[in-house]
Design a protein around this motif. Structure first.
Motif, PDB file in Angstrom:
ATOM      1  N   GLY A 244       1.009  -0.529  -0.217  1.00 33.59           N
ATOM      2  CA  GLY A 244      -0.355  -0.016  -0.265  1.00 33.59           C
ATOM      3  C   GLY A 244       1.332   1.476   0.399  1.00 33.59           C
ATOM      4  O   GLY A 244       2.077   1.819   0.130  1.00 33.59           O
ATOM      5  N   ALA A 245       0.315   2.055  -0.445  1.00 33.49           N
ATOM      6  CA  ALA A 245       1.375   3.493  -0.427  1.00 33.49           C
ATOM      7  C   ALA A 245      -0.284   5.140  -0.193  1.00 33.49           C
ATOM      8  O   ALA A 245      -1.215   4.862  -0.811  1.00 33.49           O
ATOM      9  CB  ALA A 245       1.851   4.149  -1.657  1.00 33.49           C
ATOM     10  N   VAL A 246       0.037   5.748   0.694  1.00 35.99           N
ATOM     11  CA  VAL A 246      -0.733   6.954   0.787  1.00 35.99           C
ATOM     12  C   VAL A 246       0.154   8.086   0.289  1.00 35.99           C
ATOM     13  O   VAL A 246       0.961   8.120  -0.246  1.00 35.99           O
ATOM     14  CB  VAL A 246      -1.011   7.242   1.898  1.00 35.99           C
ATOM     15  N   GLY A 247      -1.427   8.773  -1.576  1.00 35.58           N
ATOM     16  CA  GLY A 247      -0.550   9.875  -1.613  1.00 35.58           C
ATOM     17  C   GLY A 247      -1.539  10.709  -0.864  1.00 35.58           C
ATOM     18  O   GLY A 247      -1.150  10.796   0.391  1.00 35.58           O
ATOM     19  N   THR A 248      -0.867  12.142  -1.644  1.00 36.04           N
ATOM     20  CA  THR A 248      -1.962  13.845  -1.120  1.00 36.04           C
ATOM     21  C   THR A 248      -3.202  13.412  -0.476  1.00 36.04           C
ATOM     22  O   THR A 248      -3.791  12.487  -1.052  1.00 36.04           O
ATOM     23  CB  THR A 248      -1.444  15.173  -1.567  1.00 36.04           C
ATOM     24  N   HIS A 249      -3.614  14.151   0.340  1.00 35.70           N
ATOM     25  CA  HIS A 249      -4.777  14.308   0.669  1.00 35.70           C
ATOM     26  C   HIS A 249      -5.835  14.566  -0.625  1.00 35.70           C
ATOM     27  O   HIS A 249      -6.492  14.382  -1.610  1.00 35.70           O
ATOM     28  CB  HIS A 249      -4.875  14.601   2.317  1.00 35.70           C
ATOM     29  N   ALA A 250      -5.628  16.615  -0.611  1.00 38.48           N
ATOM     30  CA  ALA A 250      -5.891  17.347  -1.220  1.00 38.48           C
ATOM     31  C   ALA A 250      -4.973  16.696  -3.034  1.00 38.48           C
ATOM     32  O   ALA A 250      -3.901  16.673  -3.235  1.00 38.48           O
ATOM     33  CB  ALA A 250      -5.160  18.715  -1.556  1.00 38.48           C
ATOM     34  N   VAL A 251      -5.974  16.376  -3.687  1.00 38.06           N
ATOM     35  CA  VAL A 251      -5.815  15.880  -5.419  1.00 38.06           C
ATOM     36  C   VAL A 251      -4.311  17.365  -5.918  1.00 38.06           C
ATOM     37  O   VAL A 251      -3.746  16.776  -6.656  1.00 38.06           O
ATOM     38  CB  VAL A 251      -6.752  16.287  -5.877  1.00 38.06           C
ATOM     39  N   ALA A 252      -4.890  18.498  -5.512  1.00 40.80           N
ATOM     40  CA  ALA A 252      -4.931  19.857  -6.569  1.00 40.80           C
ATOM     41  C   ALA A 252      -2.954  19.582  -5.746  1.00 40.80           C
ATOM     42  O   ALA A 252      -2.323  20.683  -6.261  1.00 40.80           O
ATOM     43  CB  ALA A 252      -4.667  20.435  -6.525  1.00 40.80           C
ATOM     44  N   ASP A 253      -2.784  19.054  -4.593  1.00 38.17           N
ATOM     45  CA  ASP A 253      -1.056  19.033  -3.982  1.00 38.17           C
ATOM     46  C   ASP A 253      -0.050  18.167  -4.568  1.00 38.17           C
ATOM     47  O   ASP A 253       1.023  18.256  -4.455  1.00 38.17           O
ATOM     48  CB  ASP A 253      -1.599  18.458  -3.039  1.00 38.17           C
ATOM     49  N   ARG A 254      -0.587  17.339  -6.135  1.00 35.68           N
ATOM     50  CA  ARG A 254       0.130  16.853  -6.827  1.00 35.68           C
ATOM     51  C   ARG A 254       0.617  17.555  -7.623  1.00 35.68           C
ATOM     52  O   ARG A 254       0.155  19.028  -8.188  1.00 35.68           O
ATOM     53  CB  ARG A 254      -0.443  15.407  -7.190  1.00 35.68           C
ATOM     54  N   SER A 255       1.929  17.167  -8.317  1.00 31.12           N
ATOM     55  CA  SER A 255       2.524  17.743  -9.106  1.00 31.12           C
ATOM     56  C   SER A 255       1.647  17.780 -10.593  1.00 31.12           C
ATOM     57  O   SER A 255       1.927  18.865 -11.034  1.00 31.12           O
ATOM     58  CB  SER A 255       4.039  17.420  -9.303  1.00 31.12           C
ATOM     59  N   ASP A 256       0.643  17.579 -10.797  1.00 31.90           N
ATOM     60  CA  ASP A 256       0.204  17.404 -12.608  1.00 31.90           C
ATOM     61  C   ASP A 256      -1.522  16.000 -12.024  1.00 31.90           C
ATOM     62  O   ASP A 256      -1.247  15.560 -10.693  1.00 31.90           O
ATOM     63  CB  ASP A 256       1.006  16.610 -13.588  1.00 31.90           C
ATOM     64  N   PRO A 257      -2.252  17.115 -12.911  1.00 30.55           N
ATOM     65  CA  PRO A 257      -3.952  16.633 -12.445  1.00 30.55           C
ATOM     66  C   PRO A 257      -3.574  15.341 -12.679  1.00 30.55           C
ATOM     67  O   PRO A 257      -5.025  14.460 -12.413  1.00 30.55           O
ATOM     68  CB  PRO A 257      -4.993  17.560 -13.242  1.00 30.55           C
ATOM     69  N   LEU A 258      -2.953  14.258 -13.620  1.00 23.45           N
ATOM     70  CA  LEU A 258      -3.056  13.678 -14.181  1.00 23.45           C
ATOM     71  C   LEU A 258      -1.371  12.500 -13.578  1.00 23.45           C
ATOM     72  O   LEU A 258      -2.035  11.094 -13.691  1.00 23.45           O
ATOM     73  CB  LEU A 258      -2.183  12.910 -15.965  1.00 23.45           C
ATOM     74  N   LYS A 259      -1.457  13.050 -12.390  1.00 27.92           N
ATOM     75  CA  LYS A 259      -0.864  11.707 -11.765  1.00 27.92           C
ATOM     76  C   LYS A 259      -1.137  11.471 -10.528  1.00 27.92           C
ATOM     77  O   LYS A 259      -1.721  12.112  -9.898  1.00 27.92           O
ATOM     78  CB  LYS A 259       0.442  12.612 -11.347  1.00 27.92           C
ATOM     79  N   ILE A 260      -1.464   9.896 -10.078  1.00 31.75           N
ATOM     80  CA  ILE A 260      -1.626   9.529  -8.806  1.00 31.75           C
ATOM     81  C   ILE A 260      -0.976   8.601  -8.058  1.00 31.75           C
ATOM     82  O   ILE A 260      -0.483   7.459  -8.870  1.00 31.75           O
ATOM     83  CB  ILE A 260      -2.895   7.595  -9.467  1.00 31.75           C
ATOM     84  N   GLU A 261       0.257   9.090  -7.514  1.00 34.62           N
ATOM     85  CA  GLU A 261       1.768   8.560  -7.086  1.00 34.62           C
ATOM     86  C   GLU A 261       1.469   7.136  -6.202  1.00 34.62           C
ATOM     87  O   GLU A 261       2.656   6.891  -6.323  1.00 34.62           O
ATOM     88  CB  GLU A 261       2.297   9.953  -6.284  1.00 34.62           C
ATOM     89  N   SER A 262       0.486   7.177  -5.873  1.00 39.75           N
ATOM     90  CA  SER A 262      -0.047   6.642  -4.474  1.00 39.75           C
ATOM     91  C   SER A 262      -0.064   5.301  -5.590  1.00 39.75           C
ATOM     92  O   SER A 262       0.024   3.951  -4.734  1.00 39.75           O
ATOM     93  CB  SER A 262      -1.709   6.829  -3.923  1.00 39.75           C
ATOM     94  N   VAL A 263      -0.715   5.147  -6.385  1.00 35.76           N
ATOM     95  CA  VAL A 263      -0.724   3.986  -7.189  1.00 35.76           C
ATOM     96  C   VAL A 263       0.875   3.029  -7.717  1.00 35.76           C
ATOM     97  O   VAL A 263       0.807   2.265  -8.027  1.00 35.76           O
ATOM     98  CB  VAL A 263      -1.863   4.176  -8.569  1.00 35.76           C
ATOM     99  N   ARG A 264       1.796   4.360  -8.438  1.00 36.65           N
ATOM    100  CA  ARG A 264       2.633   4.015  -9.195  1.00 36.65           C
ATOM    101  C   ARG A 264       4.064   3.387  -7.666  1.00 36.65           C
ATOM    102  O   ARG A 264       4.400   2.544  -8.112  1.00 36.65           O
ATOM    103  CB  ARG A 264       3.178   5.578  -9.239  1.00 36.65           C
ATOM    104  N   GLU A 265       3.317   4.347  -6.902  1.00 30.23           N
ATOM    105  CA  GLU A 265       4.328   3.416  -5.211  1.00 30.23           C
ATOM    106  C   GLU A 265       4.022   2.334  -4.721  1.00 30.23           C
ATOM    107  O   GLU A 265       4.101   1.256  -5.126  1.00 30.23           O
ATOM    108  CB  GLU A 265       4.217   4.372  -4.009  1.00 30.23           C
ATOM    109  N   ALA A 266       2.241   2.305  -4.750  1.00 34.20           N
ATOM    110  CA  ALA A 266       1.935   0.750  -4.615  1.00 34.20           C
ATOM    111  C   ALA A 266       2.617  -0.309  -5.345  1.00 34.20           C
ATOM    112  O   ALA A 266       2.991  -1.864  -4.975  1.00 34.20           O
ATOM    113  CB  ALA A 266       0.757   1.184  -4.155  1.00 34.20           C
ATOM    114  N   GLY A 267       2.357   0.329  -6.419  1.00 32.34           N
ATOM    115  CA  GLY A 267       2.760  -0.564  -7.657  1.00 32.34           C
ATOM    116  C   GLY A 267       4.180  -0.977  -7.725  1.00 32.34           C
ATOM    117  O   GLY A 267       4.551  -2.497  -7.785  1.00 32.34           O
ATOM    118  N   ASN A 268       5.225   0.043  -7.626  1.00 35.02           N
ATOM    119  CA  ASN A 268       6.116   0.160  -8.081  1.00 35.02           C
ATOM    120  C   ASN A 268       6.767  -1.717  -6.961  1.00 35.02           C
ATOM    121  O   ASN A 268       7.788  -1.917  -7.187  1.00 35.02           O
ATOM    122  CB  ASN A 268       7.225   1.162  -7.709  1.00 35.02           C
ATOM    123  N   SER A 269       6.322  -1.500  -5.977  1.00 38.22           N
ATOM    124  CA  SER A 269       6.749  -1.772  -4.334  1.00 38.22           C
ATOM    125  C   SER A 269       5.967  -3.134  -4.003  1.00 38.22           C
ATOM    126  O   SER A 269       6.425  -4.799  -4.193  1.00 38.22           O
ATOM    127  CB  SER A 269       5.911  -1.536  -2.662  1.00 38.22           C
TER     128      SER A 269
END
Lengths: 392, 108
Positions: A244-269
């Motif tokens: 599992g991986a937690v991302g930012t709570h506020a969606v706009a705190d991400r670097s880009d609206p198309l990025k879902i870092e929590s999915v990337r992190e959980a996937g890579n792990s």
């Protein structure tokens, strides 16, 4: 019951799934929440040929029974229904990823040696609340500053789709093919919410929810439960990783609206823990609460290059008979999305596919390695699971 | 007035109040003027929670070092420069009427 107090030795191999079961996901199931959960649990135990008193731990995934059903203390009530005492039992909440988070909790319990047989049950009964109440409950997962703007989850999906169309070569009609595919898959799944073929025109003519997204781009919420028995034994479908991986709570705190870092992190792990790469994945259950999420998550998981996932939909690669079937059970889009039940239903679909239990009209062929990703909110927190069949 | 919160330790910027900085864990924030942002994407939402306008036009804009989702004025499109215009009624909700920032054209 063997290790209820947690004195076991850490497991030196992967846990295995020996039983699965679920209820039909539907708009409204007349049975109370507890009965739905118990029904799924009994089906999983029957499938594994295990009786409730042989379970070491109970892990219940549920997002909001207090709000939808005025029910608290869910894990304890469920233990009682199943006739179980003296074991560890708890309810896990992670909004729309409550199911996979409960599975992760059980995975850790088995690997640590605390439990030899963990029953995971995820479910939700959302029909008990009217649409306005349900919308309000779900919209309250947002940051206070997002709440203040009247933001809903479809709002984020609408913004992401608008951005995707501007950045890449995909258009509105291409996106409609995600819904068409997932509805077609659900038609072959007797547990799915929808048994309805939809065409590209149906999608494009459905009411606008959050422009450019329309009604048929959005998953239905509803009632349903799903259960899995996870064990320390070496029979069954191997759970090679659950991360599992937690991302930012506020969606706009991400670097880009198309990025879902929590999915990337959980996937890579998960890839690292399972010792696989994206190229090894034969079939995937992706959290397509909105059609655009299927593309964004496929890209975050490295199953397609950034900006290219749409091509896999349009050229048929992600169809049941394609080289990378995505959401063969219908996905959230058409199997349905009773919040806490969804993550478990994804894992069950993979188990059916890996065991060769999926009926001929839904089987995706020779598969050895499957991936599921269950996402809380609009990427607030993600859980990625990798399963391997007997020949993997 | 809506401000950007800048971590006084590492300079991380956000519009979303939080106790600890996401980059360094710091707890001291300086409030800065957001300046002008660029609208990245827009949507018009037709199904809103109770107390929220329908349709609700929303946008996401990138300011220096921080992005924000907010309600937008009619006529704005992705690529446009925007400023934050405070004192708009945003919704009825918890704690009564919420008043805050919308995106507006810079020459408004």
């Amino acid at each position: 019951m063997t290790q209820s107090t947690g004195s076991g030795e850490p497991l030196d191999r992967s846990p295995t799934i020996t039983g699965v079961g679920m209820t039909v996901f539907t708009n409204k199931d007349e049975r109370p929440l507890l009965e739905l959960l118990t029904t799924a649990a009994d089906r999983a135990l029957d499938d594994a040929d295990v009786i409730p008193t042989n379970i070491d731990s109970l892990h219940v995934g549920n997002a909001a029974a207090e709000a939808f059903n005025r029910r608290s203390g869910l894990a304890n009530a469920l233990s009682s229904e199943l006739g179980i005492t003296d074991i560890t039992a708890r309810r896990i909440e992670n909004t729309s990823a409550s199911g996979a988070s409960a599975f992760l909790d059980a995975f850790d319990a088995i690997r640590s040696g605390r439990s030899q047989a963990a029953l995971i049950i995820g479910g939700e009964k959302m029909s008990a609340a009217d649409t306005a109440t349900s919308t309000e409950i779900i919209s309250r997962i947002t940051h206070d500053a997002e709440y203040e703007q009247g933001v809903t989850l479809p709002s984020f999906a609408g913004l992401a789709a608008d951005r995707y169309f501007r950045m890449y070569d995909a258009d509105r009609e291409d996106l409609a093919h995600v819904a068409v595919k997932n509805h077609d898959n659900a038609r072959q799944n007797p547990y799915a919410h929808f048994d309805k073929e939809v065409t590209v025109d149906d999608v494009l003519e459905s009411p606008v929810v959050a422009d450019p997204l329309r009604l048929y781009d959005c998953c239905p919420t509803g009632d349903g439960a799903a259960a899995v028995l996870l064990t320390a034994g070496d029979d069954g479908v191997e759970v090679a990783a659950c991360e599992g991986a937690v991302g930012t709570h506020a969606v706009a705190d991400r670097s880009d609206p198309l990025k879902i870092e929590s999915v990337r992190e959980a996937g890579n792990s998960a890839y690292a823990a399972a010792d696989v790469t994206p190229a090894d994945i034969d079939v995937a259950c992706i959290h397509d609460a909105f059609s655009i999420l299927e593309w964004l998550e496929v890209e975050e998981l490295g199953l397609a290059e950034r900006g290219k996932a749409w091509q896999l939909t349009v050229d048929g690669t992600t169809n049941r008979d394609g080289s990378l079937p995505i959401n063969p059970g219908g996905g959230l889009k058409a199997r349905g999305h009773p919040l806490g039940g969804t993550g478990i239903s994804q894992i069950i679909e993979l188990v059916w596919q890996l065991r060769g239990d999926a009926p001929n009209n839904r089987a995706v062929g020779d598969v050895n390695c499957g991936l599921a990703v269950n996402v809380a909110g609009f990427g607030n927190n993600s859980v990625c699971t990798v399963l391997k069949g007997e020949t993997a | 007035m809506t401000k950007v919160l800048e971590c006084s330790n590492c300079g991380y910027r956000t519009f979303y109040k939080k106790k600890h900085c996401l980059e360094c864990g710091g707890q001291e924030w300086n409030k800065q003027e957001p300046g002008v942002g660029e609208l990245l994407a827009i949507t018009t939402v037709h199904v809103s929670p109770e107390g929220v306008r329908e349709p609700n036009r929303l946008g996401i804009a990138r300011f220096e070092g921080a992005n924000l989702v907010a309600q937008i004025r009619k006529g704005l499109n992705p690529g446009d420069n925007v400023k934050l215009d405070d004192s708009n009624i945003l919704r009825e909700g918890d704690n009564g009427t919420h008043v805050g920032a919308q995106f507006a054209p810079v020459d408004d």
